[in-house]
Structures are given as C-alpha cells and as structure tokens.
Enzyme design. Structure first.
Site, PDB file in Angstrom:
ATOM      1  N   CYS A  28     -41.974  67.621 -87.954  1.00 41.09           N
ATOM      2  CA  CYS A  28     -42.581  68.825 -88.026  1.00 41.09           C
ATOM      3  C   CYS A  28     -44.111  68.676 -87.205  1.00 41.09           C
ATOM      4  O   CYS A  28     -44.611  67.811 -87.272  1.00 41.09           O
ATOM      5  CB  CYS A  28     -42.776  68.913 -89.694  1.00 41.09           C
ATOM      6  SG  CYS A  28     -44.427  70.083 -90.104  1.00 41.09           S
ATOM      7  N   GLY A  29     -44.161  69.941 -86.568  1.00 33.51           N
ATOM      8  CA  GLY A  29     -45.210  70.140 -85.707  1.00 33.51           C
ATOM      9  C   GLY A  29     -46.670  70.127 -86.208  1.00 33.51           C
ATOM     10  O   GLY A  29     -47.556  69.489 -85.963  1.00 33.51           O
ATOM     11  N   HIS A  30     -46.728  70.929 -87.703  1.00 36.24           N
ATOM     12  CA  HIS A  30     -47.688  70.989 -88.219  1.00 36.24           C
ATOM     13  C   HIS A  30     -48.035  69.441 -88.934  1.00 36.24           C
ATOM     14  O   HIS A  30     -49.387  69.123 -89.075  1.00 36.24           O
ATOM     15  CB  HIS A  30     -47.581  71.725 -89.602  1.00 36.24           C
ATOM     16  CG  HIS A  30     -47.713  73.240 -89.145  1.00 36.24           C
ATOM     17  ND1 HIS A  30     -48.561  73.883 -87.996  1.00 36.24           N
ATOM     18  CD2 HIS A  30     -46.940  74.410 -89.532  1.00 36.24           C
ATOM     19  CE1 HIS A  30     -48.286  75.098 -87.951  1.00 36.24           C
ATOM     20  NE2 HIS A  30     -47.532  75.390 -88.937  1.00 36.24           N
ATOM     21  N   CYS A  31     -47.119  68.869 -89.326  1.00 38.56           N
ATOM     22  CA  CYS A  31     -47.294  67.303 -89.694  1.00 38.56           C
ATOM     23  C   CYS A  31     -48.012  66.457 -88.866  1.00 38.56           C
ATOM     24  O   CYS A  31     -48.875  65.648 -89.045  1.00 38.56           O
ATOM     25  CB  CYS A  31     -45.912  66.691 -90.427  1.00 38.56           C
ATOM     26  SG  CYS A  31     -45.413  67.803 -91.695  1.00 38.56           S
TER      27      CYS A  31
END
Length: 536
Positions: A83-86
């Site tokens: 996940c990019g946000h993670c």
C-alpha cells in the site's frame, strides 16, 4: 570346512544382533529430533513474545492480547506491505514510536500486517489501509479510531492528549486570560458543574481535537467576566470575528458531533490559503463545497482581490470554504486538476469535493457582491457544471486504440451503431501503465471490426457529465443502440477475458476471476483510501 562356515554365519548373526538395536535407536532418535523440531516450530508460531521493529511492536493474533494488557494506551496500525499510503506513513510512524518509547510513557505504537493476519483484520473491520486504532486499558472490544494528523508530531500529540487531561482546569481570571492570549485559537467551556453531562461531552471533544487548546471552568466569576449566563462553549481566536459562542440548550443533550463541527469550522479563517500546512485543516473541516480564488500573489492588483473575497465569505461560513490559491506557490500543484495554467489567474472555481463537480464563474467581476451571487447561484443549482476537455487530437482515430477527450466523447461513445469499450486512465497510474500493453493488444485484435471500438480517455484532463471516476483504470462499455447504456467492466484484465466480454455483447463472465484493484486518485488502491482530497 563346514565347521568354519557355520562359525562364520554365527559371528555375523551375533554382529547383527548388536548392530540392529543401535540402528533402531538412531532411527528413533531421528524421529524424536524431527518431532521436537516440529514442536519448536509450532511453539514459535504461537509464541506470545512481543518483538519490535524500529520501536514499533509487531503484533499477530497470538500476542495481541498480551500487548493490550502490557500497555495502557496502544495505537495499532493495520497495513498492507504494497500500500502506497502505508509506505508513506511508515517513517513518520516509526519516528513517533521512538519518541513515545524514549519518553518512558506507557504509550506504545504497534503494527499488524493485515494481509497476513486476516483473523485480526476481520475482527476489527479492516477493509482499507492503513487503519489506525487506539486500544485503552486492555479493552479489545471498543477501540477508538485515530483522528489526528498522519505525521510523527501529530501522532505523538494525539497520543499524549489521549493519555492526559484533554482540557486545562481554569480557576481564576489571570490564568484564563493568559491561556487565551497565548494561542491563536482557544476553546473554553463555561459550565455550572464539571460533573454534568455537557462537561463530559466537552472533555470527549477536547480529547479528539488535539491541535487546539482547550480550557474548562465552573467558576461563576469567570462566567461573569466573559458575559456567560448559561452553559456555553466559547471559541476565542486572534482573527476574523475574534470570538464565537456555542450556547448549550439546557433541555437537549449536547451533541458531540455538532460541537466538534462548530469548533472545527470556526477555528478556520474565513479565507484559507492552500499550503502544505493548511491542506489537512481544509479537508478536515468536512465542508464539501469549496470556492477557490486563483491569484498571482506577486501582482498587487490581484492581491487586492482577497479583501472582497473575504467579505463575501462571511455569509457562507460552514457551508462553503473559501480557499486562496497562489498560482506561483504551493497552489501551483492544483492547477492541472482544474485544467488551468498560471497565466489564467485571476479566476474563480467552485468545486464540490464529494461529487467532484466544478463550476466556473463566467464574469470577471470579483467584487464581494458578484462573488457572493455566484456562490449562491451554484448552491441553488442555477449554474451548470463546467467540464474540462482537451482539444481533439488530429489523429485520434488513426491507431487501433482511439483517443477520446471531453469534446468527442459523446459522439463516439454513444454512437448507436457501435459497441465502445473505454479505458478511463491517469497518466501517472501504475495499474494503468501495467494494463496498457493488453489494451493495445485488444485494440489491434478488434481494429477491423466495424461495430467495435476500443478507446481510452485521460480522466485527469477530461471530464464527462454523469460519469464520475473514482479509481484508475476504470473500464466502461457502451453498447450499440439508442438507450445510452453504460456497463462498468469489473472482471479480469487480460486479453482472453476482455475478448469474451466483447463477444458476449457486454455480458461479464460468470466464472470467478481475480481482479486487480484500480488505483484511486492518489495513486494507490481504493482500499488504502482515505480521501483523495489532497489533490485539490
């Protein structure tokens, strides 16, 4: 000779008699060792030991309870490795974990790989990433959703606010005046008694809104000093109208959500300049309608427009957020979202960030009256949305995959004689890039079919009425005929399945397919999402 043979056989048999038990023992030992190792492996898997990575506790279903009971306040991040946000949050989360651990407070940060720990994910309703939940005093059944800023400072501040008193107890006039004077925004609750229901709701709100200072008092002399005659929450600020009151209705229960919204809305300036520091506040206000004034702050005549803009804003506080965009500053990142260039300033745009509908002010009159009238007309539904479109490329239909823009979409997609399959994409989207070769193959395969068109549209530069794109790539099929039907394709993204879909007249395959999730407008899968708001 026979005697020697008989003797030799006897010796061999005796030898085997000694060897056999030893061999059986060894084999038994091997089995025993193997079983011991398997038991050890099993013990390792179900171990409740709490391990750390960069000061962050690593949790799984077997050590989760232990972590809850050993730490009074435990913030847990449920994440997916891809996940990019993670990935963006990880360094901030790690830094915050180190700060809290080093301060010797009983506040710790932990993480759970939600893609591996599916039992925990299901238990806590985790469907997107990252999700942050606070567990207090070992309570597993009622975690609190994290509401703070997603940076190290915000996480630390939020955790400390949860650990201590959410509002300062005010006892005298001097300490109250000092508190109000020392901050840009201060919220003070004036109550007849601090054990009442209203005061308890006030404490809860103060605990959630960590970037604002709160005070509370039950002293009669303080209420008299500030002209308070009933339980009231006062918001003091060093801008705009300086003070705003929220009187509590004695006959009705104080609504926590209503009070929270009042504080968030009135703690914002009437006109907020869009910067890296204010963007989270702008979208955190949960005001869906935004009016944007694009100006070049280095041009004096354009800078003078801000006064009229602020004057118009007063009538729409809480309903429309007035935002200033400097086209040569941080706001330059927003221009492409509205199809604008820096030389288009000054100009106004109205946007509803829920529907993504945009409205353009046709007049170049930027007086307070004109701005107010335009804003009200949009709210009243008297202004039609403005849809962006690139110019039609001269060679838009020369390749197997046709290029659509806003200006030719209607004519092509709703051609009654054609079945049109359109990919809505973003140029920066990783999933779109990965799927591009297959889409080109599809175009090549059907390029000679008179009734099938394979097309693509850059949805970041072209907007289509009644079609809202929430993720990239999004695939829509427009079957031939007069009904103007649209079918969203949600099956596997490979040439074989695409072909089957087309040759079945736009009917999705019935067998189960593994579908690659589209990227949302922030460049990650929708399960990451949080709001695609920072684009504005």
């Amino acid at each position: 000779m026979g005697f020697f043979k008989s003797h030799l056989v006897l010796v061999l048999l005796l030898s085997l008699a000694w060897v056999a038990p030893s061999w059986g023992e060894d084999q038994g030992k091997e089995v025993e060792v193997q079983q011991t190792e398997e038991v050890k492996e099993e013990e390792e898997v179900i171990s409740t030991e709490l391990l750390e990575e960069d000061d962050v506790l690593v949790l799984h279903q077997h050590n989760f309870d232990r972590a809850l009971h050993e730490h009074r306040l435990l913030l847990v991040k449920f994440y997916a490795p891809w996940c990019g946000h993670c990935q963006a949050l990880a360094p901030e989360y790690t830094q915050a974990a180190g700060i809290l651990k080093n301060e010797s407070l009983d506040l710790r940060l932990a993480k759970v790989d939600a893609t591996e720990e599916t039992v925990l994910s299901a238990e806590f309703g985790v469907t997107g990433y990252p999700v942050l939940k606070l567990f207090q005093d070992g309570n597993r059944t009622h975690p609190t959703d994290y509401t703070g800023a997603r940076d190290s400072q915000g996480i630390v501040l939020w955790m400390k606010r949860k650990a201590g008193a959410s509002a300062m107890l005010l006892q005298d006039k001097d300490s109250t005046a000092e508190l109000i004077d020392s901050h840009d925004v201060v919220v003070v609750g004036f109550f007849k008694e601090l054990q009442g229901e209203g005061a308890q709701v006030f404490y809860e709100v103060a605990s959630d809104i960590v970037d604002i200072t709160f005070g509370i008092t039950e002293k009669v002399e303080l209420s008299q000093k500030y002209g308070i005659t009933q339980d009231t929450v006062c918001l003091f600020k060093k801008f705009d109208e300086k003070r705003t009151d929220f009187p509590l209705d004695s006959e009705q229960r104080l609504d926590k959500e209503e009070l929270s919204r009042f504080i968030v809305v009135h703690s914002l300036e009437l006109v907020m300049e869009f910067t890296s520091q204010t963007s989270s506040k702008i979208f955190g206000a949960k005001i869906l309608n935004h009016l944007l004034l694009f100006i070049n702050k280095t041009v004096e005549s354009q800078l003078e427009m801000v006064g009229n803009f602020r004057e118009a804003a007063a009538a729409f506080r809480g309903q429309v957020l007035f935002v200033l965009i400097d086209v040569n500053g941080y706001g330059a990142n927003v221009l492409h979202f509205f199809g604008l260039k820096s030389h288009d300033a000054p100009t106004l745009r109205f946007i509803n960030i829920e529907t993504n509908r945009k409205y353009r002010m046709a007049s170049e009159d930027f007086s307070a009256q004109a701005v107010g009238s335009f804003t009200q007309d949009v709210l009243d539904g008297k202004v039609k949305p403005h849809f962006m479109s690139e110019e039609i490329p001269e060679d838009w239909d020369k390749q197997p995959v046709k290029v659509l823009v806003g200006k030719n979409f209607e004519k092509v997609a709703f051609d009654e004689t054609k079945n049109v399959f359109v990919k809505f994409y973003a140029p920066w989207c990783a999933h779109c890039k990965a799927m591009a070769p297959v889409w080109e193959e599809l175009g090549e395969k059907y390029k000679d079919y008179e009734n099938i068109i394979i097309a693509k549209l850059d949805a970041t530069a072209n907007e289509i009425e009644n079609i809202t794109i929430h993720g990239y790539p999004t695939l829509h099929y427009f079957p031939a005929g007069p009904d103007r039907k649209m079918i969203e394709y949600k099956s596997a993204r490979d040439l074989k399945t695409f072909s089957k879909f087309l040759e079945n007249g736009g009917i999705l395959p019935t067998e189960k397919e593994v579908v690659e999730p589209p990227e949302d407008v922030n460049g990650t899968s929708p399960s990451d999402a949080t709001e695609a708001r920072d684009e504005l």
